[in-house]
Enzyme design. Sequence first.
Site, short mmCIF file in Angstrom:
data_model
loop_
_atom_site.label_atom_id
_atom_site.label_comp_id
_atom_site.label_asym_id
_atom_site.label_seq_id
_atom_site.Cartn_x
_atom_site.Cartn_y
_atom_site.Cartn_z
N SER A 247 0.82 -1.21 0.00
CA SER A 247 0.00 0.00 0.00
C SER A 247 0.86 1.26 0.00
CB SER A 247 -0.90 0.01 1.23
OG SER A 247 -0.13 0.26 2.39
N THR A 248 0.27 2.35 -0.47
CA THR A 248 0.98 3.62 -0.49
C THR A 248 1.32 4.09 0.92
OG1 THR A 248 0.15 4.31 -2.64
CG2 THR A 248 0.75 6.07 -1.12
N GLY A 251 4.24 2.17 2.10
CA GLY A 251 5.37 2.61 1.28
C GLY A 251 5.94 3.92 1.80
N GLU A 268 6.46 -0.30 -5.30
CA GLU A 268 5.30 -0.54 -6.16
C GLU A 268 4.09 -0.41 -5.27
OE1 GLU A 268 5.54 -0.85 -9.25
OE2 GLU A 268 7.52 -1.68 -9.69
N CYS A 302 -3.16 -3.96 -7.67
CA CYS A 302 -2.80 -2.55 -7.50
C CYS A 302 -3.09 -1.75 -8.77
CB CYS A 302 -1.33 -2.42 -7.12
SG CYS A 302 -0.24 -3.41 -8.14
N GLU A 399 -8.12 3.92 -2.98
CA GLU A 399 -7.96 2.54 -3.44
C GLU A 399 -8.73 1.62 -2.51
OE1 GLU A 399 -4.05 0.69 -3.05
OE2 GLU A 399 -4.37 -0.19 -5.04
#
Lengths: 489, 292
Positions: A247-248, A251, A268, A302, A399
Amino acid sequence: MNSNIQPLEFNGDWNLSPSLESTDHIDLKDKYGLFINGGFLEPLSNKYFSTINPSNENQISLIAEAGSEDINLAVKSAKDAYENVWSKMPAKERSKYIYRIARLIQEKAKELAVIETLDGGKPIRESRDVDVPLAAAHFFYYAGWADKLDYAFPNRNPKSIGVVGQIIPWNFPLMMAAWKIAPALATGNTVVLKPAESTSLTALKLAEIIQQADLPPGVVNIVTGAGSTGKLIVNHKDIKKIAFTGSTSVGKSIMKSIAGTSKKSTMELGGKAANIVFDDAPLDQAVEGVVNGIYFNQGHVCCAGSRLLVQESINEIFIRKLRDRIQSLILGNPLDKNTDIGAVNSKSQLDTINKYIDIGKNEGAEIFQLNCTIPDKGFWCPPTLFTNVSQSHVIAQEEIFGPVLAIQTFRTIDEAITKANNTPYGLSAGVWTDKGSKVFNLTSKLNAGVIWANTYNKFDPTSPFGGYKESGHGREGGLHGLEAYLNLE
Amino acid sequence: MSERIKVLKTYKIFIDGKFPRTESGRYYQTKNNGIPIANICMSSRKDMKNAVAAARKAFLGWSNRTAYNRSQILYRIAEMLETRKSQFLEELVLQGWTNKNAELEIYKTIDRIIYFAGWADKINQVFGSVNPVATSHFNFTMLEPMGVVGLITNEETPLLAIASCIIPAIVSGNTVVVIASEKAPLSALTFAEVISNSDVPPGVVNILSGSKKELSPHIYSHMDVNAIGDFSNLTNDEIKLTAVENLKRIRSFGASEISNDNFDSPYVIKDFMEAKTTWHPIESGFANSNSY
């Protein structure tokens, strides 16, 4: 317009006999240790957690939870293997080891596919036709790069980095392990990899394959556990590079913890991709592409096409076709070869998806779901779409990572581009139109790392994958995927 | 006869193709050996905001120019600089450079701009790829500019640095906001005049003078900046952490890197580009097409 046409009732009396993939050929242990220095070790933490089948909630195996001593051991074994063996081995020999792994995956394809489906809930058709073949292909592709790196980076004298830490998600467990390990080995690095806690099994099967391939001990170490284990890898001083898919938000927290260190990274992360359908598109083909874009792997993708942008002039007919197609999807036992929609990966992910579905309803969007029988046990979410969605709706912005499609309309090309790009993410996008010049006009203006024209969710080891903006940085796959694992002069 | 009183020029900042004063109304004097040389704008956060907005507005147009056109415009910058050598020489000397060093820096700058100008229509031929996927698709990867790039120059080589950070970033289609040398800002601000006279569209290059300590955190944390090129060696980890909020790409350059001839490399351009891969079906009766 033919809005009076009766929809085809595929789901009516067309009951298909179950076509279950057998499970008697698979070899699973009740308990798995940590794969460190070429062997399976009991965790020094003495902790285990259970991994379950999300389609029936039965426990499959116990999985070791790596603590700090275990991570120290794994990193040390990777460091020793790097310094004493792997970095000294001629590239041609390194290459042959990676080819061996590719071949063994192909030979064990059926077993791996079944285990992937049991542990993760995805339809057997997908694990059989996508996950496992692509995992093998990735090793095969990167094996060939090992002794050709000077041609990829002329005049740069490419050199390996050292020990790389790799943290992968639960949506494509084996394939993600392949995406991470194959280029790392080809470039001469050694690996400490952590699979996601809900889907450790195929990574551990890969560890067995790595043993059978006789890869020198310590070159690949696979340690299991949850986020706290991942943190130990990220923060270990001897890890030179972090490759993360997830997940962002995670990340970002990884980027914060390695800021100010010399650790390299590839990220990613999440996405909220727009799939754009123009009025000149082949509509039936576009419907297939939109369904594949968002319902493939229960939407746990994703790069899923989770926003549909339909040109206003075809909105009515397109939505009707889409609803009809959704109604023909088969949700059920992931091991059944007829199944289109498997189980949601975990209880917590199902809760997240349901939270967003409630938000969508409360925001005033109109919901449509596959009308089907939901199995008594396990975690399930029928394919869902929302119409009457506006740009400000949460379901159009965040998301969801589930089978939930947010549909908006547009009139002009410029409006489509503006809406598609109006997101902090930039992983992927799709364009559906019959006109080639329009395709390339769109694909050059969409801010995303992967653009599919008249197709969606295609992957290949030769094809670089990765995001713009908050979808992360660096590329995996292709020649471009090598760079993240090399120091260039 | 009494000595002529010199005109002390106020060097203004460069935003959106215009030369405004700082909105903050704050100025400082640059000095050499205690003698004032000029008045310089002490830019503010608001100036930074305006500059980023201008850069964002200019991005689509600039990145959509043909590579040939960008190449010509960059070459034009070198031509304009060549004809204004004497002014740059005078300013560098005024700021404490020896004649010889100033001359060397100017020549190096002009040659470097010409080097990078030539890459505009070559970078994708070297770094793009056609990828032989195992399905019936035409699949290719091209590099694209990242968007708005924030740049912080060094203090050692004010002219070479301003050109070396701007040119590799804009050659691919990025637009930039630059924080100029604090101690020797004259070269950067005169370079803005060169840019302004070289057919570079307004907003593609924006140059601010002032305190790096004050301005750097603003550019690192700005949510509409896509990447940072930091040549300053001054930025601490705390400031860099703020760039994580929108996952900016950060490239830090060592102080000596700029003066090194190795700086002339396409990899600096690539550092501010993003790889995009496009899939397009191929109609074929032969190719084996997988279902996914």
